[in-house]
Design a protein around this motif. Structure first.
Motif, short mmCIF file in Angstrom:
data_model
loop_
_atom_site.label_atom_id
_atom_site.label_comp_id
_atom_site.label_asym_id
_atom_site.label_seq_id
_atom_site.Cartn_x
_atom_site.Cartn_y
_atom_site.Cartn_z
N ASP A 244 0.85 -1.19 0.00
CA ASP A 244 0.00 0.00 0.00
C ASP A 244 0.89 1.24 0.00
O ASP A 244 1.97 1.24 0.60
CB ASP A 244 -0.90 0.03 1.24
N ALA A 245 0.42 2.28 -0.66
CA ALA A 245 1.22 3.51 -0.69
C ALA A 245 0.33 4.71 -0.95
O ALA A 245 -0.61 4.65 -1.74
CB ALA A 245 2.31 3.42 -1.76
N LEU A 246 0.65 5.81 -0.27
CA LEU A 246 0.04 7.11 -0.53
C LEU A 246 1.18 8.11 -0.68
O LEU A 246 2.18 8.03 0.03
CB LEU A 246 -0.84 7.55 0.64
N VAL A 247 1.01 9.04 -1.60
CA VAL A 247 2.02 10.08 -1.80
C VAL A 247 1.31 11.43 -1.80
O VAL A 247 0.36 11.64 -2.56
CB VAL A 247 2.79 9.89 -3.12
N GLY A 248 1.77 12.34 -0.96
CA GLY A 248 1.25 13.70 -0.94
C GLY A 248 2.38 14.68 -1.17
O GLY A 248 3.47 14.52 -0.60
N ILE A 249 2.14 15.66 -2.00
CA ILE A 249 3.16 16.66 -2.31
C ILE A 249 2.65 18.03 -1.90
O ILE A 249 1.63 18.50 -2.40
CB ILE A 249 3.52 16.63 -3.81
N LEU B 43 3.62 4.33 3.57
CA LEU B 43 3.78 2.98 3.06
C LEU B 43 3.14 1.99 4.03
O LEU B 43 3.26 2.14 5.25
CB LEU B 43 5.26 2.63 2.89
N GLY B 44 2.47 0.99 3.48
CA GLY B 44 1.84 -0.03 4.30
C GLY B 44 2.13 -1.42 3.77
O GLY B 44 2.30 -1.61 2.57
N GLY B 45 2.18 -2.39 4.65
CA GLY B 45 2.42 -3.76 4.22
C GLY B 45 3.08 -4.58 5.30
O GLY B 45 3.34 -4.10 6.41
N GLN B 46 3.36 -5.83 4.98
CA GLN B 46 3.89 -6.76 5.97
C GLN B 46 5.40 -6.95 5.84
O GLN B 46 5.99 -7.65 6.64
CB GLN B 46 3.18 -8.11 5.83
N GLY B 47 6.02 -6.36 4.85
CA GLY B 47 7.45 -6.53 4.66
C GLY B 47 8.26 -5.52 5.44
O GLY B 47 7.79 -4.90 6.41
N ASP B 48 9.52 -5.35 5.02
CA ASP B 48 10.43 -4.39 5.65
C ASP B 48 10.13 -3.01 5.07
O ASP B 48 10.61 -2.64 4.00
CB ASP B 48 11.88 -4.80 5.36
N LEU B 49 9.34 -2.25 5.79
CA LEU B 49 8.90 -0.95 5.28
C LEU B 49 10.05 0.05 5.22
O LEU B 49 10.06 0.93 4.35
CB LEU B 49 7.76 -0.40 6.14
N ARG B 50 11.00 -0.07 6.11
CA ARG B 50 12.13 0.85 6.05
C ARG B 50 12.92 0.63 4.76
O ARG B 50 13.34 1.58 4.12
CB ARG B 50 13.04 0.68 7.27
N ARG B 51 13.11 -0.61 4.39
CA ARG B 51 13.80 -0.89 3.14
C ARG B 51 13.00 -0.36 1.95
O ARG B 51 13.57 0.16 0.99
CB ARG B 51 14.04 -2.39 2.99
N SER B 52 11.69 -0.48 2.03
CA SER B 52 10.85 0.07 0.97
C SER B 52 11.03 1.59 0.88
O SER B 52 11.10 2.15 -0.22
CB SER B 52 9.37 -0.26 1.24
N ALA B 53 11.10 2.24 2.05
CA ALA B 53 11.29 3.69 2.05
C ALA B 53 12.66 4.06 1.48
O ALA B 53 12.79 5.02 0.71
CB ALA B 53 11.14 4.23 3.47
N GLU B 54 13.67 3.31 1.83
CA GLU B 54 15.02 3.61 1.33
C GLU B 54 15.11 3.47 -0.19
O GLU B 54 15.91 4.16 -0.83
CB GLU B 54 16.03 2.68 2.01
N ALA B 55 14.28 2.59 -0.75
CA ALA B 55 14.30 2.43 -2.21
C ALA B 55 13.83 3.68 -2.94
O ALA B 55 14.10 3.86 -4.13
CB ALA B 55 13.43 1.23 -2.60
N LEU B 56 13.10 4.55 -2.23
CA LEU B 56 12.58 5.77 -2.84
C LEU B 56 13.52 6.97 -2.69
O LEU B 56 13.26 8.03 -3.26
CB LEU B 56 11.22 6.12 -2.22
N LEU B 57 14.61 6.81 -1.94
CA LEU B 57 15.51 7.94 -1.69
C LEU B 57 16.05 8.58 -2.97
O LEU B 57 16.15 9.81 -3.04
CB LEU B 57 16.66 7.49 -0.79
N PRO B 58 16.42 7.81 -4.00
CA PRO B 58 16.95 8.46 -5.21
C PRO B 58 15.96 9.39 -5.89
O PRO B 58 16.37 10.24 -6.69
CB PRO B 58 17.30 7.27 -6.12
N ARG B 59 14.68 9.26 -5.60
CA ARG B 59 13.67 10.11 -6.23
C ARG B 59 13.42 11.40 -5.46
O ARG B 59 12.63 12.24 -5.91
CB ARG B 59 12.36 9.33 -6.39
N LEU B 60 14.08 11.55 -4.30
CA LEU B 60 13.95 12.76 -3.51
C LEU B 60 15.22 13.59 -3.66
O LEU B 60 16.23 13.11 -4.16
CB LEU B 60 13.70 12.41 -2.04
N SER B 61 15.16 14.83 -3.21
CA SER B 61 16.34 15.70 -3.29
C SER B 61 17.38 15.23 -2.28
O SER B 61 17.14 14.36 -1.44
CB SER B 61 15.95 17.15 -3.03
N ALA B 62 18.55 15.85 -2.35
CA ALA B 62 19.67 15.42 -1.51
C ALA B 62 19.53 15.88 -0.06
O ALA B 62 20.40 15.58 0.76
CB ALA B 62 20.98 15.95 -2.09
#
Length: 389
Positions: free
Chosen positions: A213-218, A227-246
């Motif tokens: 599950d995912a919601l994005v607000g800008i 982010l929602g789900g049963q897996g490693d959510l922190r790892r899921s969040a880290e996968a999105l880091l390249p799409r954010l600014s530095a």
């Protein structure tokens, strides 16, 4: 499109007189040979019957006058409600077109004279090709409209989450297909410059690939990802880091349900606002690791959490607060703290281990020692006064 001879009036008359027969034959074929059609609700099957009849009628109109408007799939679907496009896929629509074509071809000998039969078959093939292309355009526009609606609904859901509007949040995430399985994690960061629709859509797709599950607000240059789900959510969040600014990226505490994610998001946003006070913060940084910066920036919840740390140490057995103060205020020297307390350095070392066990923060570590130092100051100051003198 190739130029063909003008249609024979007699063939057109026969086609029109057999419209009901052709439609009935197409519906029988659907019912007998197509499993997905049989699984549709009765209302949708009825609408598909109207679409099939409309397809045959528009073919006859096009055969008589081959203008582009007569093979537009939007005209064919006009008889049915827009929701039908959500009930049947483009693949199913093309299967319906193919069946109609087959039915007309099978009745060609009965409709057209031998001299006109070949022309009618060729016309059916050309028409089916044009309708297929037009149907793809209809579904593409529907998908684009659905995407815009989803983006708007998602923005409203994130707004409801930040406001604490649980009822509004539940209804909106339900409409977006939020499954609710597993825990929920909130991440906030920034993007450079204004975000266009393409960039926002790309971020949303990436978020949905990383978590169930995912919601994005800008909000301006700030991005809130839930982010929602049963897996490693922190790892899921880290996968999105390249799409954010530095810049800094902050994680709120994990919660059990999306309706509890509002507080997590507010904590993360407070951490993001205070993160510039810790230039070397990890990326992403848990909001709990930014407690001192948040407290110094005026975050009341962070101040309360640090006062609680002080209270925990003050009520524990042994002079832990005194030992912590002596150690921190003597330049973090075991020997100097021991002299201040008139104890052996090993005693100070033991008490520091106790402080780490009781509070969860290790005074020997430079960063965690800073957290404890701010907690010590806030504990000494006591709770905020309710009046201003």
């Amino acid at each position: 499109m190739a130029v063909r001879r003008s249609a024979d009036p007699e063939t057109i008359r026969r086609l029109r007189s057999r419209t009901d027969v052709l439609t009935a034959a197409a519906m029988r074929r659907l019912d007998n040979d197509v499993a997905w059609y049989r699984l549709l609700p009765a209302d949708d099957r009825s609408w598909i019957g109207l679409v099939a009849a409309s397809g045959i009628t528009t073919f006859i109109d096009w055969y008589e006058n081959p203008a582009p408007t007569t093979y537009n799939a939007a005209e064919i679907f006009r008889a049915a409600p827009p929701e039908l496009i959500r009930s049947i896929s483009l693949q199913h629509t093309l299967a319906l077109v193919r069946i109609v074509v087959e039915i007309v071809e099978e009745h060609t000998e009965d409709i057209a004279t031998p001299a006109r039969a070949t022309q009618l078959r060729e016309a059916v093939l050309v028409y089916s090709r044009e309708v297929a292309f037009s149907a793809a355009e209809v579904y593409a526009r529907a998908a684009e409209a659905r995407g815009a609606w989803d983006a708007r609904m998602e923005a409203l859901a994130v707004d409801a989450l930040l406001r604490g509007d649980d009822e509004g949040l539940r209804s909106r995430v339900s409409a977006l297909g939020w499954s609710g399985a597993g825990r929920v994690l909130t991440m906030v960061g920034t993007v450079e410059g204004p975000v266009d629709e393409g960039t926002a859509a790309d971020l949303r797709r990436a978020a949905r690939r990383t978590a169930a599950d995912a919601l994005v607000g800008i909000h301006g240059t700030r991005v809130i990802v839930v982010l929602g789900g049963q897996g490693d959510l922190r790892r899921s969040a880290e996968a999105l880091l390249p799409r954010l600014s530095a810049g800094p990226v902050v994680l709120g505490p994990e919660v059990e349900d999306v309706t509890l994610a509002g507080r997590s998001a507010r904590i993360a946003l407070a951490g993001l606002s205070a993160a510039r006070g810790w230039p070397d913060a990890p990326r992403p940084a848990p909001a709990a690791d930014l407690l001192p910066e948040r407290a110094l920036a005026g975050d009341l919840e962070a101040r309360a959490a640090l006062r609680e740390v002080h209270e925990t140490l003050a009520t524990a057995s042994g002079p832990l607060v005194e030992t912590l103060a002596a150690y921190l205020e003597s330049g973090r020297s075991l020997e100097a703290a021991a002299r201040t307390l008139f104890v052996h350095p090993n005693t100070v070392r033991y008490r520091l281990r106790r402080i780490a066990q009781v509070s969860g923060w290790d005074a020997v570590d430079a960063r965690e020692g800073f957290v404890l130092q701010v907690a010590l100051v806030l504990g000494r100051l006591g709770p905020p006064s309710s009046t201003v003198s």
